[in-house]
Scaffold this active site. Structure first.
Site, PDB file in Angstrom:
ATOM      1  N   LYS A 108      -5.378  65.723  39.058  1.00  0.00           N
ATOM      2  CA  LYS A 108      -4.214  66.481  39.548  1.00  0.00           C
ATOM      3  C   LYS A 108      -4.671  67.641  40.410  1.00  0.00           C
ATOM      4  CE  LYS A 108      -1.712  64.269  39.072  1.00  0.00           C
ATOM      5  NZ  LYS A 108      -1.545  63.038  38.427  1.00  0.00           N
ATOM      6  N   TRP A 110       1.690  55.644  56.934  1.00  0.00           N
ATOM      7  CA  TRP A 110       0.387  56.049  56.397  1.00  0.00           C
ATOM      8  C   TRP A 110      -0.617  55.243  57.201  1.00  0.00           C
ATOM      9  CZ3 TRP A 110      -3.881  53.872  53.905  1.00  0.00           C
ATOM     10  CH2 TRP A 110      -4.738  54.781  53.275  1.00  0.00           C
ATOM     11  N   LYS A 142       2.076  57.722  48.102  1.00  0.00           N
ATOM     12  CA  LYS A 142       2.409  57.141  46.804  1.00  0.00           C
ATOM     13  C   LYS A 142       2.495  55.637  46.971  1.00  0.00           C
ATOM     14  CE  LYS A 142       5.179  58.549  42.923  1.00  0.00           C
ATOM     15  NZ  LYS A 142       4.052  59.242  42.282  1.00  0.00           N
ATOM     16  N   ASN A 171       4.855  47.357  57.060  1.00  0.00           N
ATOM     17  CA  ASN A 171       3.983  47.983  56.066  1.00  0.00           C
ATOM     18  C   ASN A 171       2.990  46.922  55.618  1.00  0.00           C
ATOM     19  OD1 ASN A 171       2.858  49.204  53.769  1.00  0.00           O
ATOM     20  ND2 ASN A 171       4.610  48.670  52.483  1.00  0.00           N
ATOM     21  N   GLY A 172       1.696  47.228  55.719  1.00  0.00           N
ATOM     22  CA  GLY A 172       0.686  46.247  55.313  1.00  0.00           C
ATOM     23  C   GLY A 172      -0.457  46.251  56.313  1.00  0.00           C
ATOM     24  N   GLU A 229      -7.459  63.358  33.926  1.00  0.00           N
ATOM     25  CA  GLU A 229      -6.161  63.504  34.585  1.00  0.00           C
ATOM     26  C   GLU A 229      -5.992  64.928  35.135  1.00  0.00           C
ATOM     27  OE1 GLU A 229      -4.121  61.644  35.760  1.00  0.00           O
ATOM     28  OE2 GLU A 229      -2.224  62.719  35.910  1.00  0.00           O
ATOM     29  N   ARG A 236       5.664  57.826  50.846  1.00  0.00           N
ATOM     30  CA  ARG A 236       4.853  56.638  51.104  1.00  0.00           C
ATOM     31  C   ARG A 236       3.932  56.799  52.320  1.00  0.00           C
ATOM     32  NH1 ARG A 236       6.481  52.044  48.374  1.00  0.00           N
ATOM     33  NH2 ARG A 236       5.352  50.837  49.931  1.00  0.00           N
ATOM     34  N   GLU A 285      -6.174  66.495  43.845  1.00  0.00           N
ATOM     35  CA  GLU A 285      -5.291  65.853  44.824  1.00  0.00           C
ATOM     36  C   GLU A 285      -4.277  66.798  45.435  1.00  0.00           C
ATOM     37  OE1 GLU A 285      -2.825  62.572  43.471  1.00  0.00           O
ATOM     38  OE2 GLU A 285      -2.699  63.459  41.495  1.00  0.00           O
ATOM     39  N   CYS A 287       3.311  53.505  53.737  1.00  0.00           N
ATOM     40  CA  CYS A 287       4.285  53.267  54.785  1.00  0.00           C
ATOM     41  C   CYS A 287       5.637  52.968  54.140  1.00  0.00           C
ATOM     42  CB  CYS A 287       3.944  52.107  55.708  1.00  0.00           C
ATOM     43  SG  CYS A 287       2.467  52.391  56.682  1.00  0.00           S
ATOM     44  N   HIS A 306     -25.848  66.798  29.745  1.00  0.00           N
ATOM     45  CA  HIS A 306     -26.688  65.767  30.368  1.00  0.00           C
ATOM     46  C   HIS A 306     -26.700  65.886  31.894  1.00  0.00           C
ATOM     47  CE1 HIS A 306     -27.298  63.664  26.538  1.00  0.00           C
ATOM     48  NE2 HIS A 306     -26.097  64.172  26.276  1.00  0.00           N
TER      49      HIS A 306
HETATM   50  C1  F6R Z   1      -2.252  60.319  41.131  1.00  0.00           C
HETATM   51  C2  F6R Z   1      -1.515  59.109  41.457  1.00  0.00           C
HETATM   52  C3  F6R Z   1      -2.291  57.864  41.689  1.00  0.00           C
HETATM   53  C4  F6R Z   1      -1.562  56.668  41.045  1.00  0.00           C
HETATM   54  C5  F6R Z   1      -2.296  55.357  41.414  1.00  0.00           C
HETATM   55  C6  F6R Z   1      -1.675  54.166  40.739  1.00  0.00           C
HETATM   56  O1  F6R Z   1      -1.400  61.392  40.899  1.00  0.00           O
HETATM   57  O2  F6R Z   1      -0.320  59.112  41.548  1.00  0.00           O
HETATM   58  O3  F6R Z   1      -3.595  57.965  41.211  1.00  0.00           O
HETATM   59  O4  F6R Z   1      -1.536  56.835  39.665  1.00  0.00           O
HETATM   60  O5  F6R Z   1      -2.243  55.187  42.804  1.00  0.00           O
HETATM   61  O6  F6R Z   1      -0.342  54.024  41.088  1.00  0.00           O
HETATM   62  P1  F6R Z   1       0.650  53.151  40.228  1.00  0.00           P
HETATM   63  O7  F6R Z   1       0.796  53.814  38.918  1.00  0.00           O
HETATM   64  O8  F6R Z   1       1.918  53.137  41.013  1.00  0.00           O
HETATM   65  O9  F6R Z   1       0.018  51.798  40.099  1.00  0.00           O
END
Ligand code: F6R
Length: 620
Positions: free
Chosen positions: A497, A77, A615, A103-104, A493, A28, A500, A2, A516
């Site tokens: 990527k 969100w 994010k 937000n929360g 990673e 967000r 997502e 949010c 395994h």
């Molecule tokens: C994936 C991604 C998330 C963040 C995770 C932690 O591309 O962006 O997995 O890495 O939510 O976020 P931060 O780094 O802001 O604590």
């Protein structure tokens, strides 16, 4: 999660600048968006729309809000209540007197709602935020005209359990916004005869670079020409503004079709900005700013180091653990921050905990930090956002200088974190006498000469190879990513990527695990992405490739340009420059980021705002 933006000015219409800020914060959350204004005649007007901010813009174009110098807005969100117009913020109380963006999560909202309904309040949404608006309104009405908005907000918040960052506005109190926070981020921007509030700095960079961050429990009254900051205990307090060194251009796409692509291409600059000014070129050491207060004696006294993070940041944390063991002979562990709270592990006095976070606002990571601090643990934060909660509350801090990361999929932030972790390993290794000056100088030299080597990853031939592999990968439902040693976190990673942003199922595995279980998945349609650059795991990775081929699986290999063995064995070959093995994560992650980007592009996905994600995950 949010995004909140608000502005109060001295007569200047703030609708456009708030909308601009809101768009910058769309990462967000993008389930719905809304805006409210004070109309100046003791009335409020609200527009809200399900879906992205573009839908709100269309609504505002056909059903405009009146001009106003007092504007609040929100991008959502969804937590409580499905994405729908009626659940979109801002929310008003049932008398239309108070309007709130939030937000929360208000954890006791069902109890509070039941109480308010018993009192005769009527609810139109399924959200916890509407409860807040009505609670504030109830306190204002009960005050017999004697309670102002700020007092009513503070009183209402004493009844609330949970996390919040909020902005409230009252029809009968023009010229005032009230903001408050507990466990969700909120910053105040100080302008020229104007004050602003937002969840994140990028939303306000087009208006100001002077910020005041609110601490937990604090609230503030914002007028155009002044801000009154109130402590958790109710005292009026003063706080200096902090100058943000990000520029508004850094938060714009700058001609790129997506933030993710821009941010992938910024990585060579991130290396320079995060590392080079910190090199001590005669001592073979690293000099951090004074936010890093760990002395040589502190570092020598350490017996263990613990890394905690979430998501992509936890992959860089895994690399950090390896680097600290390798270059500083400091053993350690990496923990998922959300799991830490359930683990029986207690901090020892001689343990340092490193919390890695791009945003510095990830709820799980902050909770783990606070829990450890309560137990007497010492926290070093590695963070990209100056002024964020982690940056303020950690005992020591290393800032990565990536600039604002806007794409929801983290790319350059990971790169900056790993760079900072190399620096940390060198500093700790030097302090503990594990690294000699000569070895320190070699490591700094390797980092400095890495930058030009990265150019080849963006050359047309490299991009053509990525696109070819992406065209194939876009046709499959599932795939594996394999790596060993330092490449294992890169496999994780790469898989994260891909899933997502393309929604293709992907799993990262230590390559040794393949036999395994996962090997059962392999047939002529199943792709395996392998990291096969030269290091002590190389021969074993070649064997893994052969095992995949023997079962007719398709191999996409990341290998050093000119490595015929890997190239001949792979169906698709992604060439990377040769670098010292310990730097390979910084190089090998880039073609995997590009691969996900190209797959998502081929599939027409919403690259910067993938579904269900946001994010900065500020709820647990
Ligand atoms: C994936 C991604 C998330 C963040 C995770 C932690 O591309 O962006 O997995 O890495 O939510 O976020 P931060 O780094 O802001 O604590």
């Amino acid at each position: 999660m949010c995004g909140i933006v608000a502005a109060i000015t001295n007569g200047l219409d703030a609708r456009a600048s708030v909308l601009h800020g809101l768009k910058t914060l769309e990462y967000r959350g993008y389930d719905s968006a809304g805006m409210a204004v004070h109309t100046g005649d003791s009335k409020l007007a609200v527009r809200r729309k399900m879906g992205k901010i573009a839908n709100l813009e269309a609504e505002l174009a056909s059903n405009a809000l009146p001009e106003s110098d007092q504007v609040i807005a929100h991008t959502r969100w969804a937590t409580h209540g499905a994405p729908a117009d009626r659940n979109a913020h801002p929310h008003t109380d049932d008398g239309g007197e108070i309007v709130v963006v939030h937000n929360g999560i208000i954890e006791n909202y069902l109890d509070l709602r039941a109480e308010l309904v018993a009192d005769g309040h009527v609810f139109l949404s399924d959200t916890d935020t509407e409860v807040l608006a009505n609670l504030i309104a109830r306190h204002m009405r009960n005050g017999n005209g004697g309670i102002d908005l700020h007092t009513a907000v503070r009183t209402a918040l004493t009844e609330v359990h949970g996390a919040y960052a909020l902005v409230a506005m009252c029809a009968t109190e023009p010229g005032t916004l009230v903001v408050a926070r507990q466990d969700s981020p909120l910053i105040v921007g100080v302008g020229d005869a104007a004050h602003y509030a937002a969840s994140d700095m990028p939303a306000l960079l087009h208006l100001t670079r002077d910020f005041v961050a609110l601490e937990n429990g604090e609230s503030a009254i914002l007028h155009a020409d002044k801000m009154q900051l109130c402590s958790a205990s109710g005292d009026w307090i003063e706080r200096e503004t902090t100058l943000c060194d990000w520029t508004p251009e850094q938060a714009e796409k700058g001609g790129y079709p997506h933030f993710m692509l821009k941010e992938i291409e910024e990585q060579p600059d991130v290396l320079a900005r995060t590392a080079f000014d910190r090199f001590h070129d005669t001592e073979g050491d690293v000099v951090f700013e004074d936010t890093f207060t760990l002395t040589d004696a502190d570092l020598r006294a350490l017996r263990r180091i613990r890394f905690m993070a979430m998501g992509t940041s936890s992959h860089s944390a895994m690399i950090g653990r390896w680097l600290l063991a390798e270059f500083a002979e400091l053993p350690g562990e990496t923990l998922n921050a959300s799991e830490f709270l359930y683990s029986p592990i207690l901090p020892e006095n001689d343990t340092l905990t490193v919390i890695v976070s791009q945003s510095g606002e990830t709820a799980d990571s902050l909770r783990a930090m606070r829990e450890l601090q309560k137990r007497g643990g010492r926290i070093l934060g590695i963070c990209n956002v100056q002024g964020s909660t982690l940056a303020r509350e950690a005992d020591d801090l290393i800032l990565t200088h990536c600039g604002p990361e806007v794409g929801v999929a983290s790319t350059k932030a990971f790169f900056g974190q790993v760079t900072a972790l190399y620096l940390l390993a060198i500093r700790v290794g030097r302090a503990r006498g594990v690294l000699s000056t000569e070895r320190g100088l070699e490591l700094l030299h390797d980092l400095r000469t890495l930058r030009p080597k990265l150019d080849s990853l963006f050359a047309p031939e490299a991009m053509a190879a990525v696109r070819q592999a992406a065209a194939f990968l876009a046709t499959v439902p599932s795939c594996l990513f394999l790596g060993r040693g330092l490449q294992h976190p890169i496999a994780l990673e790469g898989a994260l990527k891909l899933k997502e942003i393309s929604y293709i199922h992907a799993e990262g595995y230590p390559a040794g695990e393949m036999k395994h279980g996962p090997i059962a998945l392999i047939d002529e349609h199943f792709p395996v992405v392998v990291l096969a650059t030269p290091d002590r795991t190389y021969e074993k990775m070649i064997s893994n490739i052969e095992e995949v081929r023997a079962r007719s699986g398709k191999v996409i290999a990341v290998g050093v340009a000119g490595d015929q063995q890997v190239q001949n064995a792979a169906d698709y070959f992604l060439p990377v420059p040769e670098v010292p093995p310990y730097l390979a994560p910084l190089v090998n992650v880039i073609p995997l980021q590009q691969l996900s980007y190209e797959v998502a592009l081929a599939l027409g996905r919403d690259i910067d705002q993938p579904r269900n994600l946001a994010k900065s995950v500020t709820v647990e």
